[in-house]
Design a protein around this motif. Structure first.
Motif, PDB file in Angstrom:
ATOM      1  N   ASP A  25      61.752  37.576  50.998  1.00 41.95           N
ATOM      2  CA  ASP A  25      61.670  37.460  52.758  1.00 41.95           C
ATOM      3  C   ASP A  25      60.714  37.770  53.732  1.00 41.95           C
ATOM      4  N   GLU A  26      60.030  38.488  52.808  1.00 45.33           N
ATOM      5  CA  GLU A  26      58.705  39.386  53.515  1.00 45.33           C
ATOM      6  C   GLU A  26      57.604  37.833  52.642  1.00 45.33           C
ATOM      7  N   LEU A  27      57.159  37.170  52.405  1.00 43.83           N
ATOM      8  CA  LEU A  27      56.237  36.762  51.732  1.00 43.83           C
ATOM      9  C   LEU A  27      55.331  35.579  52.706  1.00 43.83           C
ATOM     10  N   ASP A  28      54.141  35.376  52.982  1.00 45.58           N
ATOM     11  CA  ASP A  28      53.283  34.884  54.084  1.00 45.58           C
ATOM     12  C   ASP A  28      53.482  33.019  53.511  1.00 45.58           C
ATOM     13  N   GLU A  29      54.232  32.084  54.403  1.00 43.66           N
ATOM     14  CA  GLU A  29      53.159  30.609  53.469  1.00 43.66           C
ATOM     15  C   GLU A  29      51.986  31.276  52.877  1.00 43.66           C
ATOM     16  N   GLY A  30      51.607  30.336  52.382  1.00 44.36           N
ATOM     17  CA  GLY A  30      50.256  29.977  51.032  1.00 44.36           C
ATOM     18  C   GLY A  30      50.553  31.712  50.535  1.00 44.36           C
ATOM     19  N   ALA A  31      50.811  31.972  50.864  1.00 40.81           N
ATOM     20  CA  ALA A  31      51.432  33.563  49.810  1.00 40.81           C
ATOM     21  C   ALA A  31      51.635  32.813  48.447  1.00 40.81           C
ATOM     22  N   THR A  32      51.401  34.034  46.975  1.00 38.84           N
ATOM     23  CA  THR A  32      52.247  33.577  45.911  1.00 38.84           C
ATOM     24  C   THR A  32      52.369  34.974  45.507  1.00 38.84           C
ATOM     25  N   LEU A  33      54.574  35.142  45.315  1.00 29.99           N
ATOM     26  CA  LEU A  33      54.982  35.943  44.638  1.00 29.99           C
ATOM     27  C   LEU A  33      55.050  35.582  43.171  1.00 29.99           C
ATOM     28  N   GLU A  34      54.483  37.172  41.986  1.00 30.57           N
ATOM     29  CA  GLU A  34      54.540  37.543  40.532  1.00 30.57           C
ATOM     30  C   GLU A  34      55.220  37.802  40.530  1.00 30.57           C
ATOM     31  N   LEU A  35      56.803  37.251  39.330  1.00 32.87           N
ATOM     32  CA  LEU A  35      58.078  38.015  38.955  1.00 32.87           C
ATOM     33  C   LEU A  35      57.709  38.519  37.591  1.00 32.87           C
ATOM     34  N   VAL A  36      57.530  39.171  37.537  1.00 33.10           N
ATOM     35  CA  VAL A  36      57.164  39.692  36.284  1.00 33.10           C
ATOM     36  C   VAL A  36      59.041  40.246  35.442  1.00 33.10           C
ATOM     37  N   ASN A  37      59.187  39.941  34.285  1.00 37.19           N
ATOM     38  CA  ASN A  37      60.634  40.283  34.388  1.00 37.19           C
ATOM     39  C   ASN A  37      60.875  39.578  32.629  1.00 37.19           C
ATOM     40  N   SER A  38      61.547  40.617  31.502  1.00 35.57           N
ATOM     41  CA  SER A  38      61.877  41.102  30.275  1.00 35.57           C
ATOM     42  C   SER A  38      62.801  39.543  29.752  1.00 35.57           C
ATOM     43  N   PHE A  39      62.971  38.380  31.101  1.00 35.29           N
ATOM     44  CA  PHE A  39      63.603  37.377  30.008  1.00 35.29           C
ATOM     45  C   PHE A  39      63.795  36.602  31.363  1.00 35.29           C
ATOM     46  N   GLU A  40      63.818  35.006  30.622  1.00 37.20           N
ATOM     47  CA  GLU A  40      63.565  33.560  31.553  1.00 37.20           C
ATOM     48  C   GLU A  40      64.644  34.411  33.320  1.00 37.20           C
ATOM     49  N   PRO A  41      64.489  34.260  33.922  1.00 40.78           N
ATOM     50  CA  PRO A  41      65.574  34.311  35.413  1.00 40.78           C
ATOM     51  C   PRO A  41      65.985  33.089  35.132  1.00 40.78           C
ATOM     52  N   GLU A  42      66.540  32.614  34.545  1.00 41.56           N
ATOM     53  CA  GLU A  42      66.971  30.384  35.017  1.00 41.56           C
ATOM     54  C   GLU A  42      67.963  31.310  35.943  1.00 41.56           C
ATOM     55  N   PRO A  43      68.715  31.514  35.841  1.00 37.04           N
ATOM     56  CA  PRO A  43      69.811  31.727  37.579  1.00 37.04           C
ATOM     57  C   PRO A  43      68.678  32.388  39.103  1.00 37.04           C
ATOM     58  N   LEU A  44      67.845  32.372  38.551  1.00 34.92           N
ATOM     59  CA  LEU A  44      67.247  32.947  40.016  1.00 34.92           C
ATOM     60  C   LEU A  44      67.176  30.836  40.037  1.00 34.92           C
ATOM     61  N   TYR A  45      66.040  29.971  40.170  1.00 35.05           N
ATOM     62  CA  TYR A  45      65.751  28.780  40.165  1.00 35.05           C
ATOM     63  C   TYR A  45      66.032  27.643  40.962  1.00 35.05           C
ATOM     64  N   ASP A  46      67.105  27.926  40.752  1.00 37.25           N
ATOM     65  CA  ASP A  46      68.539  27.321  42.082  1.00 37.25           C
ATOM     66  C   ASP A  46      68.262  27.871  43.267  1.00 37.25           C
ATOM     67  N   VAL A  47      68.499  29.290  43.348  1.00 39.87           N
ATOM     68  CA  VAL A  47      68.203  30.596  44.663  1.00 39.87           C
ATOM     69  C   VAL A  47      67.383  29.698  44.946  1.00 39.87           C
ATOM     70  N   LEU A  48      66.010  29.403  44.311  1.00 41.46           N
ATOM     71  CA  LEU A  48      64.583  29.515  44.601  1.00 41.46           C
ATOM     72  C   LEU A  48      64.287  28.052  46.080  1.00 41.46           C
ATOM     73  N   THR A  49      64.952  27.298  44.603  1.00 42.52           N
ATOM     74  CA  THR A  49      64.683  25.768  45.302  1.00 42.52           C
ATOM     75  C   THR A  49      65.225  25.885  46.751  1.00 42.52           C
ATOM     76  N   THR A  50      66.684  26.232  46.687  1.00 43.09           N
ATOM     77  CA  THR A  50      67.685  26.596  47.896  1.00 43.09           C
ATOM     78  C   THR A  50      66.486  26.511  48.922  1.00 43.09           C
ATOM     79  N   ARG A  51      66.230  27.794  48.791  1.00 43.54           N
ATOM     80  CA  ARG A  51      65.580  28.533  49.787  1.00 43.54           C
ATOM     81  C   ARG A  51      63.958  28.167  50.116  1.00 43.54           C
ATOM     82  N   GLY A  52      63.554  26.853  49.529  1.00 41.68           N
ATOM     83  CA  GLY A  52      62.201  26.020  49.861  1.00 41.68           C
ATOM     84  C   GLY A  52      60.846  26.707  49.367  1.00 41.68           C
ATOM     85  N   PHE A  53      61.751  27.482  48.105  1.00 42.23           N
ATOM     86  CA  PHE A  53      60.123  27.835  47.126  1.00 42.23           C
ATOM     87  C   PHE A  53      60.497  27.094  45.950  1.00 42.23           C
TER      88      PHE A  53
END
Length: 73
Positions: A25-53
Motif C-alpha cells: 500500500d505504501e509502494l510508490d509508482e515506479g518503486a520496487t519492494l523486495e520481499l525476503v522469505n524463507s520459502f517461495e511465497p506462492e500463495p502471494l502471487y495471485d494476490v499480487l497479480t489481482t492487486r496490479g503488481f
C-alpha cells in the motif's frame, strides 16, 4: 530490478501477510519492494497479480527466497 524497500518477513512475529499488504500500500509508482522469505511465497502471487503488481522470484539459498515486486505497467 533493484529494490527501493526491503521487507524481510523472516523477522516478523506471526503471520506476515498484514506487513506485506501494508508495504504494498505504501509502494510508490515506479518503486520496487523486495520481499525476503524463507520459502517461495506462492500463495502471494495471485494476490499480487489481482492487486496490479508484477514480480520476479529468485531462490538465493535453500532457505532464502527474494521476490521483487512493483506496480504493473
Amino acid at each position: 530490478m533493484t529494490a527501493d524497500t526491503v521487507l524481510d518477513v523472516r523477522e516478523v512475529e506471526g503471520e506476515p501477510f498484514g506487513d506485506i499488504v501494508a508495504a504494498l500500500d505504501e509502494l510508490d509508482e515506479g518503486a520496487t519492494l523486495e520481499l525476503v522469505n524463507s520459502f517461495e511465497p506462492e500463495p502471494l502471487y495471485d494476490v499480487l497479480t489481482t492487486r496490479g503488481f508484477e514480480y520476479e522470484s529468485e531462490q538465493v539459498t535453500p532457505e532464502e527466497w527474494r521476490v521483487r515486486i512493483r506496480h504493473a505497467d
